[in-house]
Enzyme design. Structure first.
Site, mmCIF file in Angstrom:
data_model
loop_
_atom_site.group_PDB
_atom_site.id
_atom_site.type_symbol
_atom_site.label_atom_id
_atom_site.label_comp_id
_atom_site.label_asym_id
_atom_site.label_seq_id
_atom_site.Cartn_x
_atom_site.Cartn_y
_atom_site.Cartn_z
ATOM 1 N N ARG A 35 38.374 30.280 11.395
ATOM 2 C CA ARG A 35 39.495 31.179 11.094
ATOM 3 C C ARG A 35 39.052 32.641 11.014
ATOM 4 O O ARG A 35 39.823 33.535 11.361
ATOM 5 C CB ARG A 35 40.169 30.760 9.785
ATOM 6 C CG ARG A 35 41.036 29.533 9.978
ATOM 7 C CD ARG A 35 41.725 29.122 8.720
ATOM 8 N NE ARG A 35 42.856 28.252 9.025
ATOM 9 C CZ ARG A 35 43.529 27.578 8.112
ATOM 10 N NH1 ARG A 35 43.203 27.668 6.836
ATOM 11 N NH2 ARG A 35 44.556 26.829 8.475
ATOM 12 N N LYS A 197 51.476 8.086 8.632
ATOM 13 C CA LYS A 197 52.867 7.710 8.349
ATOM 14 C C LYS A 197 53.863 8.282 9.333
ATOM 15 O O LYS A 197 53.788 9.461 9.686
ATOM 16 C CB LYS A 197 53.234 8.217 6.951
ATOM 17 C CG LYS A 197 52.487 7.497 5.856
ATOM 18 C CD LYS A 197 52.871 8.065 4.522
ATOM 19 C CE LYS A 197 52.336 7.195 3.395
ATOM 20 N NZ LYS A 197 52.661 7.767 2.102
ATOM 21 N N GLY A 353 46.338 19.611 11.325
ATOM 22 C CA GLY A 353 45.581 18.749 10.418
ATOM 23 C C GLY A 353 44.489 17.901 11.018
ATOM 24 O O GLY A 353 43.520 18.409 11.580
ATOM 25 N N GLY A 376 49.849 23.287 8.607
ATOM 26 C CA GLY A 376 51.276 23.217 8.262
ATOM 27 C C GLY A 376 52.131 24.089 9.168
ATOM 28 O O GLY A 376 53.236 23.697 9.564
HETATM 29 P P1 AMP Z 1 48.293 12.326 8.952
HETATM 30 O O1 AMP Z 1 47.809 13.250 7.851
HETATM 31 O O2 AMP Z 1 49.618 11.731 8.721
HETATM 32 O O3 AMP Z 1 48.104 12.929 10.330
HETATM 33 O O4 AMP Z 1 47.316 11.081 8.882
HETATM 34 C C1 AMP Z 1 45.941 11.155 9.120
HETATM 35 C C2 AMP Z 1 45.286 9.972 8.485
HETATM 36 O O5 AMP Z 1 45.827 8.794 9.023
HETATM 37 C C3 AMP Z 1 43.804 9.919 8.696
HETATM 38 O O6 AMP Z 1 43.156 10.144 7.480
HETATM 39 C C4 AMP Z 1 43.578 8.484 9.187
HETATM 40 O O7 AMP Z 1 42.500 7.852 8.549
HETATM 41 C C5 AMP Z 1 44.869 7.780 8.840
HETATM 42 N N1 AMP Z 1 45.114 6.626 9.711
HETATM 43 C C6 AMP Z 1 45.165 6.602 11.042
HETATM 44 N N2 AMP Z 1 45.357 5.361 11.505
HETATM 45 C C7 AMP Z 1 45.440 4.546 10.434
HETATM 46 C C8 AMP Z 1 45.601 3.159 10.263
HETATM 47 N N3 AMP Z 1 45.737 2.346 11.305
HETATM 48 N N4 AMP Z 1 45.638 2.667 9.015
HETATM 49 C C9 AMP Z 1 45.510 3.491 7.969
HETATM 50 N N5 AMP Z 1 45.339 4.827 8.056
HETATM 51 C C10 AMP Z 1 45.305 5.353 9.276
#
Ligand code: AMP
Length: 393
Positions: A35, A197, A353, A376
């Protein structure tokens, strides 16, 4: 919107909102200076014009003046990145601050203390914004990473520079990267979405339906879609309250002629642990007690084919639990396919992220067209929101 290139800064003081919110280790040493380096072109342009620069930034989320978050910790890194001496001002207001800033000669740079030592920054106090505005002749916003915040230094301050406000070169680059993907991207356009999620990505998915030709959905969020279609997903991560929504999104993809690609197979584990036993399974048939932690070889092959044929690529979110080496292959392989496609002339943007951490961890940040500096802010842009920092300009 004016940019720094529209101004000549000769004998002017530029008040630049930068995003130097860099990660620090427990000894307050900078772990990643991306950054800081990203703000350099804007600062160099102003110095070359014969202007001086006053840098302002936040660092972390301090509640009041907490020296653990002092920008003094990053001063040496800023000097090293800019290859110049930088004066440290231990405050963001007051007569002494003004005196130091008024004494700056053309070519000189000063950096103020952490803006978030003042709660007026985050509460968006107009009075505080006015006080800050006295520290420069021209306001430059180059803090893409903070552009989604309606804070004093990112948004309200712009009102005090009616004809003397502009974007920095980094902010421009970020805006152009998003436009290149969602507005002017050469087709086929593919969006690769992953992460834990589906609930955190719904707005993005809804916003990009009309802008992309295909969507690849991987990572934890895929299991809600598989369960929604009657699949057995064992202990895989799932948002049961989003099953109806997943079915709706599948329908909406069809209505919009968007090819929705879900994983075919997975690398499943008997525990959420790098050392867990693992086996490859069809995603619709995951053994009870097991959970999918990565995409499998057939999914990698199918996804890679779409990616290699694409001309524009957006990547947000890992394909599995990439932090565990035994379940990082899917994310790495998708990175490899993006690299090949980019080498073949596709435009690729990685933003938001964890996919940014993944490409950096795998040393792939130079293999894609652009890696966004804003987590974000990038996510909100992809959701189709107008960012307050950009609107203010
Ligand atoms: P996000 O912040 O929603 O982009 O999620 C990122 C996180 O999702 C990372 O820390 C990954 O470890 C987690 N992740 C990705 N695939 C899976 C999975 N199949 N089961 C559980 N966590 C997951």
């Amino acid at each position: 919107m004016k940019t720094v290139l529209d101004f000549n800064f000769l004998n002017k003081t530029a008040l630049i909102r930068v995003d130097f919110n860099v990660p620090l280790d427990s000894n307050q040493k900078v772990l990643d200076n991306t950054r800081i380096l990203s703000a350099k072109p804007t600062i160099i342009k102003i110095i070359r014009d014969g202007g001086s620069c006053v840098l302002m930034s936040h660092l972390g989320r301090p509640k009041g003046r907490n020296l653990k978050y002092s920008l003094r910790h990053i001063l040496k890194d800023v000097e090293k990145a800019l290859d110049k001496q930088v004066k440290f001002i231990p405050d963001c207001t007051g007569k002494e601050t003004l005196k130091t800033i008024r004494s700056l000669q053309p070519g000189e740079i000063a950096i103020m203390e952490n803006l978030r030592f003042y709660e007026e920054e985050t509460s968006g106090c107009k009075k505080f914004a006015k006080k800050l505005s006295e520290f420069g002749d021209i306001y430059v916003n180059d803090a893409f990473g903070a552009a989604h915040r309606k804070h004093a230094s990112t948004s309200l301050i712009a009102d005090f520079f009616p004809n003397k406000k502009c974007s920095g070169l980094l902010l421009n680059k970020e805006i152009m990267a998003i436009e290149k993907v969602l507005k002017t991207g050469e087709r086929p356009v593919v969006a690769i979405l992953g992460g834990a999620k589906v609930s955190s990505k719904i707005t993005i998915i809804n916003n990009i339906f009309k802008k992309v030709d295909s969507i690849i959905l991987g990572g934890g969020m895929a299991y809600t879609f598989i369960k929604a279609q009657g699949g057995e997903i064992g202990n895989s991560i799932c948002e049961d309250d989003k099953i109806g929504l997943a079915l709706e999104l599948i329908e909406r993809a069809k209505e919009n002629n968007v090819a929705l690609h879900l994983p075919i197979d997975v690398v499943a584990a008997d525990n959420f642990n790098n050392e867990a036993n693992k086996k490859e399974l069809q995603i619709f048939n995951i053994t009870a007690g097991w959970q999918g932690l990565d995409i499998g070889p057939a999914s990698i092959k199918a996804f890679s084919k779409v990616i290699i044929n694409a001309k524009t690529i957006l990547w947000n979110g890992p394909m599995g639990v990439f932090e565990m080496p035994n379940f990082s292959n899917g994310t790495k392989s998708i990175g490899d396919a993006i690299k090949i496609s980019t080498n073949n002339g596709a435009y690729s943007l990685v933003g938001g992220g964890d996919s940014v951490s993944a490409v950096k961890e795998f040393g792939m940040d130079k293999d894609v067209s652009y890696v966004s500096t804003g987590g974000g802010a990038m996510l909100e842009s992809l959701e189709g929101k107008t960012l307050p920092g950009i609107a203010a300009l």
